[in-house]
Write an enzyme that holds these catalytic residues in place. Structure first.
Site, PDB file in Angstrom:
ATOM      1  CD  GLU A  65       2.289  -5.589  -1.124  1.00  0.00           C
ATOM      2  OE1 GLU A  65       1.608  -4.600  -0.775  1.00  0.00           O
ATOM      3  OE2 GLU A  65       3.070  -6.187  -0.354  1.00  0.00           O
ATOM      4  CD  GLU A 138       4.960   2.520  -4.887  1.00  0.00           C
ATOM      5  OE1 GLU A 138       5.218   2.267  -3.692  1.00  0.00           O
ATOM      6  OE2 GLU A 138       3.920   3.094  -5.255  1.00  0.00           O
TER       7      GLU A 138
END
Length: 973
Positions: A65, A138
């Site tokens: 995401e 991330e």
């Protein structure tokens, strides 16, 4: 079936419940599904959702995401998402990971902006760059600065989930779900990621996940609003036509119900100095898994049953738990039917003593059994039916776009191959439930069938553990040390080189040519004039009446406000509890259960709140208590009668009920520390520099938490003194002299109900109290607050007025640019925190920095102190400044529903803010230039030198920083 732009129309119908026309399409070439809702709502919504089942808690869907919005084929910059945040008029912009899906919604009232956002999102989800470096940054990576340093884990999601796993409330949700499912089912593992498991995620698995699930054949696409429905098809076809339809094995299987229950006892971390840990620190929930509910009447019935059981303070299950005195607060929330294929039911308590755990468990079962077999009070049923029906018809989603709320209702069926519109058509199932309730036994039968006769139940207990945090740190360090020992010098050098490469990438600016590819707005797309809101002033007897002539579809929004400045300052901490008591403790003629039932039957809701804010024209803060209600026109008289009764006849002498409220409030404040630590730090800083900040700290901050702990003891030892203070608040506050009434409604209907409002005013006591002068105790010192957490919230701030600077609209632009630029890059991208903010209060001149779920402390403070040098070093251009201007105007012009518009007008009036004043500030924002940025560097130099520091978080890290930053340390929990 008709077709256009590659889409085949499968079904269409009008949905009168939401005043929309629905068309369901299939894109022939790619296999994508589209639901297109057209209506007159200017707050347009787009969303694309993928089914993303998981088999392990390595955080794969959560990290994905993040990554798909971190650079794409068409927009190859580091952070397209944050670049759009800088300069968009969006009303919603985010992405969310759920246990079985990942959603990417956007919303805007500006058509150009709306399509710009969609373009970036579609390119991101279908064509992300998806390099190993994206996963490293991330998700997770090994970090090594020098060859001799210990190995570390770093990564945004890794640190975010460390923060999430520090919250016992968050852990209880995770453990409860895992106890209901086995780990071979998607719901049996944490899709957000377990910090212990995240480092097992490989790049090969990461890339394969996107290739498998991020395909149009696995996509559910949604549009809502007043934009051209045919343009939606054209826009989508440009992306979807690149793909060929193919099967995607992403179905979420129904989990078969077990024939026996489970029990799990799991630890959570508390401060090592907290002894004995058995003293009221246990959590317990009972959890049921439901079969798949395909009948819409049953689904509606279970939703209403949830409100019946636990939706108000007077609800029977909520009441039984709180009146038992076995814990401090309830947890669980009842039925959850929206975000997973099978619903769940959860009930429990926190703040339980060890010896009372089995009694809480038995009480939940006994209460449900008594309701199922002895019957539910018809008044409770009637109240919940009216409340739920009012909410459905009002469709007041607050600051959330309505279309976004509808999207998630739709996904509750659509994701599992059901009829997507079932979640919107509420008239027939609501009528069926009302008929069944009138016949009797309907809700009792649901309890019996789905709970009491359902053996698939799990009891989950959280027990406090004083050594857990130390053990978790030691276990992580052991794993890292073992890994380091296995690695060759060449492998360690590769890790060090990769760490340097990640930092270099973060520090390297995007190519201006790539940034220019992002779609943008211009200042010409902005409305130069401020939005105005209707306000008419009048009066009756001693009371001001404000009226906002707005169409509300026949709903009356009414507020009565009382100036808190009539109170001596030592009574301020009691105001939140007094406010709650108005509707949650009962009156002279009704206990709190009967009062709750009456509110539910005869209104859309009645509740109290307080408003505290600095003023632009005076050092004294605004401080008001508001009792607010909403009702249909036909219900207005009864709503006002209820409000009159609670103001005049509230039974403040109910010691036992007040004790429950104190414990519940205390537990709520404590559970909010970890998820809302940044707000705690900001509040603490504000308290040092403004009267409003100081007041807020007494009523909603750490000082308030410490007060509640003292008050809980005083209720037991000196109740007459506590009651005397509460009665003094009522005597001083509930008078017409310093009172204001505010109504949002159209003019014709307002004229009809005005006599009822005047009768309401006349019934309240006449006269007024002298306004008090408060003397805030401003403690200017650097502070460190410790709690069992693996992350920190680091703040620093000052009052620029005290430092010799004036507030100016350009500061909003500069803080927006710094928050989405320098702070994002330094605190999040390089530092690994989940976020960083730069709050600014123009009225009081307060400005500061605060980080969120931050693994660092000293490094983050150094970033703050370097901000002035950064401002002076950047070659600012008017072009990049304009992007930040657009973002600020978007915040200033946030979309509002009618009740919010009326409230905004009221607040402007109380502040004495004219449209001319607002226009002047808007003009300052719109005219912000390079010179303003350079001048502001002087302000930041002053903050670096004179600013105060507040840190909340890990005792270990704060303890190490105590001497260097002269922190005054306090253990919070």
């Amino acid at each position: 079936m008709s077709s256009a732009h590659g889409f085949v129309l499968l079904h269409e119908e009008s949905v009168p419940e939401i005043d929309s026309h629905a068309r369901l399409y299939r894109h022939t070439k790619s296999g994508a599904s589209l639901l297109s809702l057209t209506n007159q709502d200017e707050n347009k919504v787009f969303g694309i959702t993928f089914r993303t089942p998981v088999t392990t808690a390595n955080g794969l869907p959560h990290i994905m995401e993040h990554v798909v919005l971190a650079g794409s084929r068409k927009f190859p910059v580091k952070e397209p998402f944050i670049e759009m945040v800088k300069g968009s008029l969006n009303t919603f912009l985010n992405a969310m990971t759920f246990p079985d899906k990942t959603s990417y919604p956007v919303a805007s009232t500006n058509l150009k902006d709306f399509y710009n956002l969609i373009d970036v999102y579609l390119d991101g989800v279908f064509h992300p760059l998806l390099t190993p470096q994206h996963l490293d940054y991330e998700g997770w990576h090994y970090d090594l600065e020098t060859a001799d340093d210990p190995l570390q884990y770093k990564g945004v999601v890794f640190n975010e989930m460390k923060g999430a796993y520090s919250s016992p409330d968050g852990l209880m949700g995770k453990y409860s779900r895992e106890a209901l499912f086995d780990p071979d089912h998607p719901y049996g593992v944490d899709s957000g990621g377990d910090p212990r498991v995240i480092p097992t995620l490989t790049y090969e698995a990461f890339k394969a996940f996107h290739e498998t699930y991020y395909h149009p054949s696995n996509a559910l696409i949604y549009f809502y609003g007043d934009d051209d429905p045919e343009e939606r098809l054209r826009l989508l076809d440009r992306y979807l036509s690149e793909f060929e339809a193919r099967p995607v094995a992403s179905e979420i299987p129904v989990y078969p119900l077990r024939s026996e229950g489970r029990r799990a006892v799991l630890p959570y971390s508390v401060d090592p100095s907290e002894e004995p840990v058995e003293n009221g620190r246990y959590y317990l929930t009972l959890n049921w898994l439901l079969p798949e509910i395909e009948d819409v009447k049953t689904g509606m019935g279970l939703s209403i049953l949830s409100h019946i059981l636990s939706g108000t303070v007077g609800s029977p299950l909520q009441r039984a738990l709180m009146e038992s005195g076995l814990g401090e607060d309830t947890i669980g929330g009842g039925f959850s039917l929206t975000y997973t294929r099978q619903g769940t039911f959860t009930a429990g308590m926190k703040g339980i003593q060890k010896e009372n755990l089995e009694r809480v468990e038995a009480l939940i079962i006994d209460t449900l059994t008594g309701l199922a077999r002895g019957g539910i009070d018809p008044e409770t049923v009637a109240a919940s039916l009216n409340t739920v029906e009012f909410r459905l018809r009002e469709a007041n989603t607050g600051s959330y776009p309505r279309g976004l709320v509808y999207m998630f209702s739709i996904l509750g069926r659509w994701l599992y191959d059901g009829d997507p519109l079932e979640g919107l058509r509420y008239e027939k199932p609501l009528a069926a439930v009302k008929d069944a309730a009138a016949a009797g036994g309907f809700f009792e039968g649901l309890i019996e069938e789905y709970l009491l006769q359902n053996p698939h139940r799990a009891t989950v207990i959280l027990e406090p553990n004083t050594t857990l945090a130390q053990e978790q740190r030691a276990e992580e360090e052991r794993r890292l040390a073992e890994t380091r020992a296995r690695l060759s010098p060449a492998e360690l050098e590769a890790i060090r080189a990769n760490s340097l490469a990640i930092k270099k990438r973060q520090e390297t600016p995007d190519d201006p040519a790539d940034l220019a590819k992002l779609p943008t707005l211009s200042l010409d797309d902005l409305e130069p004039k401020v939005r105005t809101y209707p306000l008419a002033r009048d009066g009756f007897q001693e009371t001001e009446i404000l009226f906002h002539d707005l169409f509300t579809n026949g709903i009356v929004y009414f507020r009565v406000g009382f100036n808190l400045r009539v109170l001596p300052q030592e009574l301020l901490p009691y105001v939140p509890l007094f406010s709650d008591a108005l509707t949650e403790i009962g009156t002279e003629t009704e206990d709190y259960v009967k009062l709750s039932q009456r509110i539910g039957r005869h209104s859309g809701g009645i509740g109290a709140s307080h408003y505290i804010a600095d003023r632009h024209d005076a050092p004294e803060a605004l401080a008001w208590l508001f009792l607010k209600g909403k009702a249909t026109l036909a219900q207005t008289g009864e709503m006002l009668a209820i409000m009159r009764d609670v103001l005049l006849t509230v039974r403040l002498d109910n010691r036992e009920r007040f004790r429950q409220m104190v414990l519940e409030e205390k537990a709520g404040e404590e559970s909010g520390l970890i998820p809302g630590g940044h707000s705690v730090v900001i509040g603490r800083l504000k308290a040092m520099f403004s009267e409003a900040g100081w007041i807020s700290e007494q009523m909603n901050g750490l000082d308030y938490l410490f007060f509640l702990r003292r008050l809980a003891a005083e209720v037991e030892t000196n109740w007459p003194a506590v009651l005397s203070r509460l009665e003094e608040i009522r005597r001083r506050l509930i008078r017409r002299g310093h009172m204001i009434c505010d109504i949002t409604l159209d003019a014709d209907n307002f004229n009809q109900i005005r006599p009822q409002i005047e009768s309401f005013i006349a019934a309240l006591p006449a006269g007024d109290e002298t306004l008090q002068i408060w003397s805030p105790e401003r403690r200017r010192r650097n502070e460190g607050f410790t709690m069992p957490a693996q992350v920190n919230y680091v703040g620093k701030g000052a009052n620029i007025h005290e430092l010799g600077f004036e507030s100016h609209g350009s500061i909003h632009v500069i803080s927006n640019m710094l928050r989405t630029g320098y702070l994002w890059e330094q605190v999040r991208m390089k530092g690994g925190a989940y976020g960083a903010f730069m709050p600014y209060n123009a009225y009081a001149g307060l400005i500061g920095f605060v980080s969120y779920r931050d693994p660092n402390l000293e490094k983050t403070l150094a970033v703050y102190d370097n901000t002035a040098a950064y401002l002076r070093s950047v070659p600012w251009t008017q072009e990049n400044i304009e992007k930040a201007i657009i973002g600020v105007i978007g915040n200033m012009d946030s979309y509002q529903l009618p009740d919010a518009k009326g409230y905004t007008a009221l607040i402007h009036y109380l502040h004495g803010i004219t449209d001319d004043y607002r226009q002047a500030r808007r003009d300052e924002v719109l005219s912000t230039g390079v010179a303003d940025f350079l001048r502001f560097a002087d302000v930041l130099d002053a903050i670096k030198k004179e600013g105060q520091i507040v840190v909340l978080g890990s005792a270990e890290k704060i303890g190490r920083a105590e001497k260097d930053f002269e922190l005054t340390l306090t253990r919070v929990i």
